[in-house]
Design an enzyme around this catalytic site. Structure first.
Site, PDB file in Angstrom:
ATOM      1  N   ARG A 101       0.820  -1.215   0.000  1.00  0.00           N
ATOM      2  CA  ARG A 101       0.000   0.000   0.000  1.00  0.00           C
ATOM      3  C   ARG A 101       0.860   1.273   0.000  1.00  0.00           C
ATOM      4  NH1 ARG A 101      -3.350  -3.834   1.588  1.00  0.00           N
ATOM      5  NH2 ARG A 101      -2.109  -4.327   3.415  1.00  0.00           N
ATOM      6  N   HIS A 118       8.249  -5.834  -7.474  1.00  0.00           N
ATOM      7  CA  HIS A 118       6.945  -5.282  -7.858  1.00  0.00           C
ATOM      8  C   HIS A 118       6.723  -3.998  -7.062  1.00  0.00           C
ATOM      9  CE1 HIS A 118       2.730  -4.890  -8.751  1.00  0.00           C
ATOM     10  NE2 HIS A 118       2.623  -6.068  -9.318  1.00  0.00           N
ATOM     11  N   TYR A 134       1.152  -1.636  -5.394  1.00  0.00           N
ATOM     12  CA  TYR A 134       0.109  -1.578  -6.432  1.00  0.00           C
ATOM     13  C   TYR A 134      -0.816  -0.384  -6.274  1.00  0.00           C
ATOM     14  CZ  TYR A 134      -2.193  -4.370  -2.780  1.00  0.00           C
ATOM     15  OH  TYR A 134      -2.668  -4.846  -1.585  1.00  0.00           O
ATOM     16  N   HIS A 178       2.277  -1.306 -12.151  1.00  0.00           N
ATOM     17  CA  HIS A 178       0.994  -1.130 -12.830  1.00  0.00           C
ATOM     18  C   HIS A 178       0.981   0.278 -13.408  1.00  0.00           C
ATOM     19  CE1 HIS A 178      -1.079  -4.283 -10.017  1.00  0.00           C
ATOM     20  NE2 HIS A 178      -0.060  -4.775 -10.682  1.00  0.00           N
ATOM     21  N   GLU A 198       3.215  -3.666 -16.565  1.00  0.00           N
ATOM     22  CA  GLU A 198       2.399  -4.876 -16.489  1.00  0.00           C
ATOM     23  C   GLU A 198       1.146  -4.737 -17.352  1.00  0.00           C
ATOM     24  OE1 GLU A 198       1.747  -6.414 -12.548  1.00  0.00           O
ATOM     25  OE2 GLU A 198       0.313  -7.909 -13.254  1.00  0.00           O
ATOM     26  N   ASP A 207       0.691 -10.626 -17.641  1.00  0.00           N
ATOM     27  CA  ASP A 207      -0.040 -11.340 -16.598  1.00  0.00           C
ATOM     28  C   ASP A 207      -1.161 -12.129 -17.284  1.00  0.00           C
ATOM     29  OD1 ASP A 207      -2.145 -11.819 -14.603  1.00  0.00           O
ATOM     30  OD2 ASP A 207      -0.928 -10.595 -13.257  1.00  0.00           O
ATOM     31  N   HIS A 233      -4.687 -11.182 -16.281  1.00  0.00           N
ATOM     32  CA  HIS A 233      -5.050  -9.847 -16.761  1.00  0.00           C
ATOM     33  C   HIS A 233      -5.342  -9.827 -18.264  1.00  0.00           C
ATOM     34  CE1 HIS A 233      -2.688  -7.821 -13.202  1.00  0.00           C
ATOM     35  NE2 HIS A 233      -3.635  -8.630 -12.798  1.00  0.00           N
ATOM     36  N   HIS A 264       3.489 -13.279 -15.434  1.00  0.00           N
ATOM     37  CA  HIS A 264       2.762 -13.595 -14.203  1.00  0.00           C
ATOM     38  C   HIS A 264       1.793 -14.724 -14.532  1.00  0.00           C
ATOM     39  CE1 HIS A 264       3.296  -9.391 -12.134  1.00  0.00           C
ATOM     40  NE2 HIS A 264       4.355 -10.178 -11.997  1.00  0.00           N
ATOM     41  N   ASP A 269     -10.020  -8.843 -12.892  1.00  0.00           N
ATOM     42  CA  ASP A 269      -8.745  -9.013 -12.197  1.00  0.00           C
ATOM     43  C   ASP A 269      -8.882  -9.744 -10.860  1.00  0.00           C
ATOM     44  OD1 ASP A 269      -6.179  -8.948 -11.253  1.00  0.00           O
ATOM     45  OD2 ASP A 269      -5.973  -6.765 -11.266  1.00  0.00           O
ATOM     46  N   HIS A 309      -7.449 -13.258  -9.387  1.00  0.00           N
ATOM     47  CA  HIS A 309      -6.573 -14.398  -9.664  1.00  0.00           C
ATOM     48  C   HIS A 309      -7.142 -15.681  -9.061  1.00  0.00           C
ATOM     49  CE1 HIS A 309      -2.879 -11.485  -9.876  1.00  0.00           C
ATOM     50  NE2 HIS A 309      -3.908 -11.056 -10.568  1.00  0.00           N
ATOM     51  N   GLU A 333       1.195 -15.731  -8.913  1.00  0.00           N
ATOM     52  CA  GLU A 333       0.578 -14.754  -7.985  1.00  0.00           C
ATOM     53  C   GLU A 333      -0.816 -15.267  -7.655  1.00  0.00           C
ATOM     54  OE1 GLU A 333       0.551 -11.393 -10.745  1.00  0.00           O
ATOM     55  OE2 GLU A 333       2.035 -10.411  -9.477  1.00  0.00           O
TER      56      GLU A 333
HETATM   57 ZN    ZN Z   1      -3.935  -8.966 -10.876  1.00  0.00          ZN
HETATM   58 FE    FE Z   2       0.310  -9.595 -12.007  1.00  0.00          FE
HETATM   59 FE    FE Z   3       0.830  -6.686 -10.534  1.00  0.00          FE
END
Ligand code: ZN
Ligand code: FE
Ligand code: FE
Length: 276
Positions: free
Chosen positions: A37, A66, A69, A106, A141, A175, A178, A210, A223, A225, A255
Protein backbone atom coordinates in the site's frame (compact mmCIF):
# COMPACT_ATOMS: atom_id res chain seq x y z
CA UNK A 1 16.43 -23.85 -17.85
CA UNK A 2 12.80 -23.47 -16.72
CA UNK A 3 12.64 -20.30 -14.60
CA UNK A 4 9.73 -20.63 -12.19
CA UNK A 5 8.85 -19.03 -8.89
CA UNK A 6 6.19 -17.14 -7.03
CA UNK A 7 5.47 -14.00 -5.11
CA UNK A 8 7.12 -14.03 -1.65
CA UNK A 9 6.95 -11.81 1.41
CA UNK A 10 9.99 -9.55 1.62
CA UNK A 11 9.65 -8.91 5.35
CA UNK A 12 12.54 -11.20 6.36
CA UNK A 13 14.93 -9.88 3.73
CA UNK A 14 16.52 -10.96 0.46
CA UNK A 15 18.50 -13.96 1.68
CA UNK A 16 15.40 -15.36 3.35
CA UNK A 17 13.45 -15.09 0.09
CA UNK A 18 16.25 -16.81 -1.84
CA UNK A 19 16.34 -19.71 0.62
CA UNK A 20 12.57 -19.90 0.72
CA UNK A 21 12.13 -20.14 -3.06
CA UNK A 22 14.83 -22.82 -3.31
CA UNK A 23 13.12 -24.75 -0.50
CA UNK A 24 9.85 -24.92 -2.48
CA UNK A 25 11.49 -25.96 -5.75
CA UNK A 26 11.66 -22.59 -7.49
CA UNK A 27 14.60 -20.63 -8.88
CA UNK A 28 13.26 -17.07 -9.13
CA UNK A 29 10.85 -14.96 -7.08
CA UNK A 30 8.85 -11.76 -7.02
CA UNK A 31 8.51 -9.46 -4.01
CA UNK A 32 7.08 -6.07 -3.09
CA UNK A 33 9.76 -3.41 -2.71
CA UNK A 34 7.84 -2.10 0.34
CA UNK A 35 4.40 -2.38 1.90
CA UNK A 36 2.11 -2.96 -1.11
CA UNK A 37 0.00 0.00 0.00
CA UNK A 38 3.05 2.27 -0.24
CA UNK A 39 4.88 3.84 2.69
CA UNK A 40 8.49 3.79 3.72
CA UNK A 41 10.75 0.96 2.60
CA UNK A 42 12.87 -0.95 5.10
CA UNK A 43 16.54 0.00 4.95
CA UNK A 44 18.59 -2.39 2.85
CA UNK A 45 21.05 -4.40 4.92
CA UNK A 46 24.42 -4.78 3.20
CA UNK A 47 24.96 -7.98 5.15
CA UNK A 48 21.65 -9.45 3.96
CA UNK A 49 22.47 -8.50 0.35
CA UNK A 50 25.89 -10.15 0.61
CA UNK A 51 24.35 -13.37 1.94
CA UNK A 52 21.64 -13.15 -0.72
CA UNK A 53 24.21 -13.04 -3.52
CA UNK A 54 25.97 -16.10 -2.08
CA UNK A 55 22.68 -18.04 -1.90
CA UNK A 56 21.51 -16.88 -5.33
CA UNK A 57 24.75 -17.62 -7.17
CA UNK A 58 24.13 -20.46 -9.64
CA UNK A 59 20.62 -21.01 -8.21
CA UNK A 60 18.58 -17.89 -8.94
CA UNK A 61 19.20 -16.41 -12.40
CA UNK A 62 16.97 -13.35 -11.94
CA UNK A 63 14.42 -11.74 -9.64
CA UNK A 64 11.44 -9.45 -10.14
CA UNK A 65 10.52 -6.57 -7.84
CA UNK A 66 6.94 -5.28 -7.86
CA UNK A 67 6.10 -1.66 -7.08
CA UNK A 68 3.34 -1.02 -4.51
CA UNK A 69 0.11 -1.58 -6.43
CA UNK A 70 -1.53 1.56 -5.02
CA UNK A 71 0.87 3.93 -6.80
CA UNK A 72 -0.82 5.89 -9.54
CA UNK A 73 1.59 7.62 -11.91
CA UNK A 74 -1.36 9.03 -13.90
CA UNK A 75 -3.56 10.29 -11.08
CA UNK A 76 -5.32 13.62 -11.59
CA UNK A 77 -3.90 14.73 -8.22
CA UNK A 78 -0.35 16.09 -8.50
CA UNK A 79 0.40 15.02 -4.90
CA UNK A 80 -0.47 11.40 -5.69
CA UNK A 81 1.67 11.56 -8.84
CA UNK A 82 4.54 13.04 -6.84
CA UNK A 83 4.29 10.23 -4.26
CA UNK A 84 4.45 7.67 -7.06
CA UNK A 85 7.45 9.43 -8.59
CA UNK A 86 9.41 9.58 -5.32
CA UNK A 87 8.59 5.96 -4.46
CA UNK A 88 9.60 4.54 -7.83
CA UNK A 89 12.78 6.64 -7.99
CA UNK A 90 13.76 5.36 -4.54
CA UNK A 91 12.91 1.77 -5.53
CA UNK A 92 15.12 2.02 -8.61
CA UNK A 93 18.03 3.18 -6.44
CA UNK A 94 17.51 0.20 -4.15
CA UNK A 95 17.32 -2.16 -7.12
CA UNK A 96 20.99 -1.47 -7.84
CA UNK A 97 21.90 -3.61 -4.79
CA UNK A 98 20.74 -6.50 -6.98
CA UNK A 99 21.85 -5.25 -10.41
CA UNK A 100 20.51 -6.43 -13.75
CA UNK A 101 17.04 -7.42 -12.64
CA UNK A 102 13.45 -6.35 -13.28
CA UNK A 103 11.07 -3.86 -11.65
CA UNK A 104 7.40 -4.26 -12.50
CA UNK A 105 4.66 -1.68 -12.00
CA UNK A 106 0.99 -1.13 -12.83
CA UNK A 107 0.84 1.75 -15.32
CA UNK A 108 -2.02 3.33 -13.39
CA UNK A 109 -5.59 4.55 -13.70
CA UNK A 110 -6.38 7.74 -15.59
CA UNK A 111 -9.43 8.38 -13.35
CA UNK A 112 -11.50 10.00 -16.06
CA UNK A 113 -8.78 12.16 -17.62
CA UNK A 114 -8.78 9.89 -20.68
CA UNK A 115 -6.35 7.21 -21.76
CA UNK A 116 -4.21 9.61 -23.80
CA UNK A 117 -3.65 11.93 -20.85
CA UNK A 118 -2.90 8.85 -18.73
CA UNK A 119 -0.29 7.62 -21.19
CA UNK A 120 1.32 11.05 -21.27
CA UNK A 121 1.55 11.27 -17.45
CA UNK A 122 2.97 7.73 -17.13
CA UNK A 123 5.66 8.37 -19.76
CA UNK A 124 6.42 11.71 -18.14
CA UNK A 125 7.06 9.99 -14.82
CA UNK A 126 9.26 7.33 -16.41
CA UNK A 127 11.29 10.04 -18.12
CA UNK A 128 11.92 11.65 -14.71
CA UNK A 129 13.10 8.49 -12.94
CA UNK A 130 14.90 6.32 -15.50
CA UNK A 131 18.63 6.99 -15.68
CA UNK A 132 21.17 5.87 -18.30
CA UNK A 133 23.28 4.29 -15.50
CA UNK A 134 20.58 2.01 -14.10
CA UNK A 135 20.95 -1.71 -14.79
CA UNK A 136 17.31 -2.46 -13.96
CA UNK A 137 14.72 -2.97 -16.67
CA UNK A 138 11.38 -1.37 -15.74
CA UNK A 139 8.41 -3.50 -16.75
CA UNK A 140 4.93 -2.27 -17.59
CA UNK A 141 2.40 -4.88 -16.49
CA UNK A 142 -0.43 -5.82 -18.86
CA UNK A 143 -3.65 -4.93 -17.04
CA UNK A 144 -7.19 -6.36 -17.00
CA UNK A 145 -8.74 -3.06 -18.10
CA UNK A 146 -10.69 -2.67 -14.87
CA UNK A 147 -12.22 0.79 -14.36
CA UNK A 148 -9.97 3.43 -15.93
CA UNK A 149 -6.82 1.28 -15.85
CA UNK A 150 -4.26 2.09 -18.53
CA UNK A 151 -2.46 -0.91 -20.05
CA UNK A 152 -5.36 -3.21 -20.84
CA UNK A 153 -4.54 -2.90 -24.55
CA UNK A 154 -1.17 -3.65 -26.10
CA UNK A 155 -1.49 -0.37 -28.05
CA UNK A 156 -1.53 1.59 -24.78
CA UNK A 157 1.71 -0.02 -23.59
CA UNK A 158 3.27 0.67 -27.01
CA UNK A 159 2.23 4.32 -26.76
CA UNK A 160 3.88 4.64 -23.33
CA UNK A 161 7.10 3.02 -24.57
CA UNK A 162 7.15 5.34 -27.61
CA UNK A 163 7.14 8.38 -25.31
CA UNK A 164 9.99 7.18 -23.07
CA UNK A 165 13.40 8.58 -23.99
CA UNK A 166 15.54 5.78 -22.52
CA UNK A 167 13.23 3.11 -23.86
CA UNK A 168 15.93 0.42 -23.83
CA UNK A 169 15.28 0.36 -20.06
CA UNK A 170 11.61 -0.54 -20.61
CA UNK A 171 10.02 -3.96 -20.99
CA UNK A 172 6.68 -5.64 -20.42
CA UNK A 173 5.44 -8.24 -17.92
CA UNK A 174 2.49 -10.24 -19.23
CA UNK A 175 -0.04 -11.34 -16.60
CA UNK A 176 -2.08 -14.31 -17.88
CA UNK A 177 -5.14 -13.50 -15.74
CA UNK A 178 -5.05 -9.85 -16.76
CA UNK A 179 -4.69 -10.37 -20.53
CA UNK A 180 -7.43 -13.02 -20.55
CA UNK A 181 -9.66 -10.64 -18.59
CA UNK A 182 -8.74 -7.85 -20.98
CA UNK A 183 -9.95 -9.85 -23.99
CA UNK A 184 -6.82 -11.55 -25.33
CA UNK A 185 -7.73 -15.20 -25.80
CA UNK A 186 -4.64 -17.04 -24.63
CA UNK A 187 -6.72 -20.21 -24.14
CA UNK A 188 -8.01 -20.72 -27.69
CA UNK A 189 -5.59 -18.53 -29.65
CA UNK A 190 -2.25 -18.20 -27.86
CA UNK A 191 -0.35 -17.94 -31.16
CA UNK A 192 -2.63 -15.17 -32.37
CA UNK A 193 -2.25 -13.19 -29.14
CA UNK A 194 1.53 -13.49 -29.22
CA UNK A 195 1.59 -12.45 -32.90
CA UNK A 196 -0.44 -9.39 -31.95
CA UNK A 197 1.90 -8.67 -29.04
CA UNK A 198 4.84 -8.95 -31.40
CA UNK A 199 3.28 -6.72 -34.05
CA UNK A 200 2.28 -3.98 -31.60
CA UNK A 201 4.92 -4.07 -28.85
CA UNK A 202 7.59 -6.51 -30.05
CA UNK A 203 8.30 -9.82 -28.31
CA UNK A 204 11.83 -8.60 -27.53
CA UNK A 205 10.19 -6.33 -24.91
CA UNK A 206 8.55 -9.24 -23.09
CA UNK A 207 10.70 -10.01 -20.03
CA UNK A 208 8.48 -11.86 -17.53
CA UNK A 209 5.17 -13.68 -17.15
CA UNK A 210 2.76 -13.60 -14.20
CA UNK A 211 1.15 -17.06 -14.11
CA UNK A 212 -2.36 -16.77 -12.75
CA UNK A 213 -5.57 -18.55 -13.51
CA UNK A 214 -8.69 -16.35 -13.48
CA UNK A 215 -11.81 -16.60 -11.31
CA UNK A 216 -13.84 -14.97 -14.07
CA UNK A 217 -14.69 -15.79 -17.69
CA UNK A 218 -12.91 -14.41 -20.74
CA UNK A 219 -13.00 -10.61 -21.16
CA UNK A 220 -14.60 -9.87 -17.79
CA UNK A 221 -12.23 -7.00 -16.82
CA UNK A 222 -12.33 -8.05 -13.16
CA UNK A 223 -8.74 -9.01 -12.20
CA UNK A 224 -9.38 -11.82 -9.72
CA UNK A 225 -6.57 -14.40 -9.66
CA UNK A 226 -7.30 -18.11 -9.21
CA UNK A 227 -5.13 -21.12 -8.43
CA UNK A 228 -3.56 -22.85 -11.44
CA UNK A 229 -6.10 -25.17 -13.08
CA UNK A 230 -9.03 -24.00 -10.94
CA UNK A 231 -10.11 -21.06 -13.06
CA UNK A 232 -11.30 -20.21 -16.57
CA UNK A 233 -7.82 -20.51 -18.14
CA UNK A 234 -7.09 -24.08 -17.05
CA UNK A 235 -4.08 -26.35 -16.83
CA UNK A 236 -3.87 -27.25 -20.55
CA UNK A 237 -3.57 -23.58 -21.55
CA UNK A 238 -0.97 -23.06 -18.79
CA UNK A 239 1.07 -25.96 -20.20
CA UNK A 240 0.94 -24.42 -23.68
CA UNK A 241 2.05 -21.05 -22.26
CA UNK A 242 5.14 -22.32 -20.41
CA UNK A 243 6.21 -24.42 -23.41
CA UNK A 244 5.56 -21.87 -26.16
CA UNK A 245 8.78 -21.19 -28.09
CA UNK A 246 8.33 -17.41 -27.64
CA UNK A 247 7.80 -17.72 -23.87
CA UNK A 248 9.60 -20.81 -22.57
CA UNK A 249 12.86 -19.03 -21.73
CA UNK A 250 11.20 -16.21 -19.76
CA UNK A 251 10.84 -16.26 -15.96
CA UNK A 252 7.34 -17.26 -14.72
CA UNK A 253 5.86 -15.97 -11.44
CA UNK A 254 2.82 -17.35 -9.63
CA UNK A 255 0.58 -14.75 -7.98
CA UNK A 256 -2.16 -17.21 -7.17
CA UNK A 257 -4.12 -17.19 -3.89
CA UNK A 258 -1.79 -19.56 -2.02
CA UNK A 259 0.41 -20.02 1.01
CA UNK A 260 3.89 -21.50 0.58
CA UNK A 261 2.75 -25.14 0.42
CA UNK A 262 0.23 -24.26 -2.30
CA UNK A 263 2.97 -22.49 -4.26
CA UNK A 264 5.26 -25.52 -3.84
CA UNK A 265 2.54 -27.73 -5.34
CA UNK A 266 1.95 -25.36 -8.27
CA UNK A 267 5.68 -25.06 -8.97
CA UNK A 268 5.92 -28.88 -9.00
CA UNK A 269 2.90 -29.09 -11.31
CA UNK A 270 4.32 -26.58 -13.79
CA UNK A 271 7.74 -28.26 -13.70
CA UNK A 272 6.05 -31.57 -14.56
CA UNK A 273 4.32 -29.88 -17.52
CA UNK A 274 7.46 -28.19 -18.85
CA UNK A 275 9.11 -30.05 -21.73
CA UNK A 276 12.87 -29.89 -21.23
ZN1 ZN B 1 -3.93 -8.97 -10.88
FE1 FE C 1 0.31 -9.60 -12.01
FE1 FE D 1 0.83 -6.69 -10.53
Amino acid sequence: MFKIGCHLSASAGYNHMAKEIISIGGNTFQFFTRNPRGGKAKDISEDDIKKYHETAKGNIPCILAHAPYTLNPCSADPKIREFSLMTMADDLKRMEYTPGNFYNFHPGSHVGQGVEKGIELIADQLNKIITPEQTTIVLLETMAGKGSEVGGRFEELRAIIDKVNLSDKIGVCLDTCHVYDAGYNIVDNLDGVLKEFDRIIGLDRLKAIHMNDSKNPFQSHKDRHEKIGEGSIGTDAMARIINHPALRDLPFYLETPNELDGYAAEIALLKSLYKE
